[in-house]
Design an enzyme around this catalytic site. Sequence first.
Site, short mmCIF file in Angstrom:
data_model
loop_
_atom_site.label_atom_id
_atom_site.label_comp_id
_atom_site.label_asym_id
_atom_site.label_seq_id
_atom_site.Cartn_x
_atom_site.Cartn_y
_atom_site.Cartn_z
N PRO A 265 -7.05 0.36 -5.13
CA PRO A 265 -6.49 1.65 -5.55
C PRO A 265 -5.16 1.94 -4.88
CG PRO A 265 -8.84 1.87 -5.19
CD PRO A 265 -8.47 0.47 -4.75
N CYS A 266 -4.19 2.31 -5.69
CA CYS A 266 -2.83 2.44 -5.18
C CYS A 266 -2.51 3.85 -4.71
CB CYS A 266 -1.83 2.03 -6.25
SG CYS A 266 -1.93 3.02 -7.76
#
Length: 461
Positions: A149-150
Amino acid sequence: MGTKITVREAASILKLTEQYVRTLCRNRLLHSQKIGRMWLIEEESMLQYGLRTAHYVAEDHTIYNNQKSRPIAISFFSGAMGLDIGIEQAGFDIKLACEIDKYCRQTIALNKPNIALVGDINSCSADDILSYAGLTRSDDIDLIVGGPPCQAFSTAGKRNGLNDNRGNIFLTYLTIIFDIRPKYFVIENVRGLLSCPLKHRPHNMRGTEFPNLTFDELPGGALNFVLSLVRNNGYSFSFNLYNSANFGTPQIRERVVIICSRNGEKPPFLIPTHSEKGQYGLKKWKTFRQATKGIDKHHHLTFPEKRLKYYKMLSEGQNWKSLPKNLQKEALGKSYYAGGGKTGFLRRLSWNKPSPTLVTHPAMPATDLAHPQENRPLSIEEYKRIQEFPDDWQLAGPLIQQYKQIGNAVPISLGKAVGLLIMKLLNQENIPDYSNFSFSRYKNTSDTEWQTKFESTSSNL
């Protein structure tokens, strides 16, 4: 002929009323046949409908087809499978997808029902992953890919980095990789990873009256920590910030790709296929017009009426700055006084350029993505073309969830470039040297440049 089930059985599986199921039959949303007063429904059609609408939940399951004729890959944080499709196009056999998002899981089950599906990475050990994928410790896995997840690293977020729960998932991903020990693994992430600190200090606690930033608080501290783990576990690496347009994507979308190798040899950079103006003898960047040609039907959100007033004054490639001066403040309201270029407000795409980076909602005021001529946001069909998904790729959930899935995906050409490079490395093929190629519009984004800059900053502590 497939298995037939009754309305009552379908209603029980889908958790709908029998009356609603009959309506689906009458509206031909389920493949069914009426015999007398009774509807008989094709079970496969019912399951497909249930997956698309999330009335039938895609549960975790082991692999259903376990042939081992191609190099083996495992995917984490699979999303709508943009990276995975590219990896498959390069010749890999993806045995397992790991994804926790409800609608993405449904999409995976719709399009890739035979591969293993796992939900929460935190609840799985390396042995669990191998078991679901139909593999054992004796199988030498060729490739593990994933984009943790960025949000924890995004410049738009709070930048808590690895102290964020999503950052911890990043470390969980690495832990599983180092346990399985594939020949290669890939980390894909946003540009913010290059500058995210390991520990964030609020800006109101910086300055001459406060202590200097510590090593962990330096820009890039999170990536430095990740790379130290990679080195300490015996892997070499290379990375760069790659503009997807340089690999055939009709979109300006820049992502960090870290390629790690178990054999200790530093991997080369990806092999570009396109350049902005055809430099290096490559093809020119693909355009929005080329990407969206021939779409018959469009499903899309709508702009509010007050915004349409301004769009009717704009031509392709224009935004709010092209409005008459006396209307610019009116159009933007309070946002007019905000900092930055505000180029996402009232933005029409250009026909003959790549699309800007797709977002998860094309009708939000600050990130509008309007058609070059029509007074509407981009359609989901145009989203799929720009991210290079097949036209027949099924997306689960309501329209807004479909935009989100495609908007968050890795462009397929970028995924294919990753897969092709690693396939060449596995086959010990010669790889062309594009070391002087401008992979992105930013500076100091390659591993060597980044490392030099980080060491220079840290030496001043």
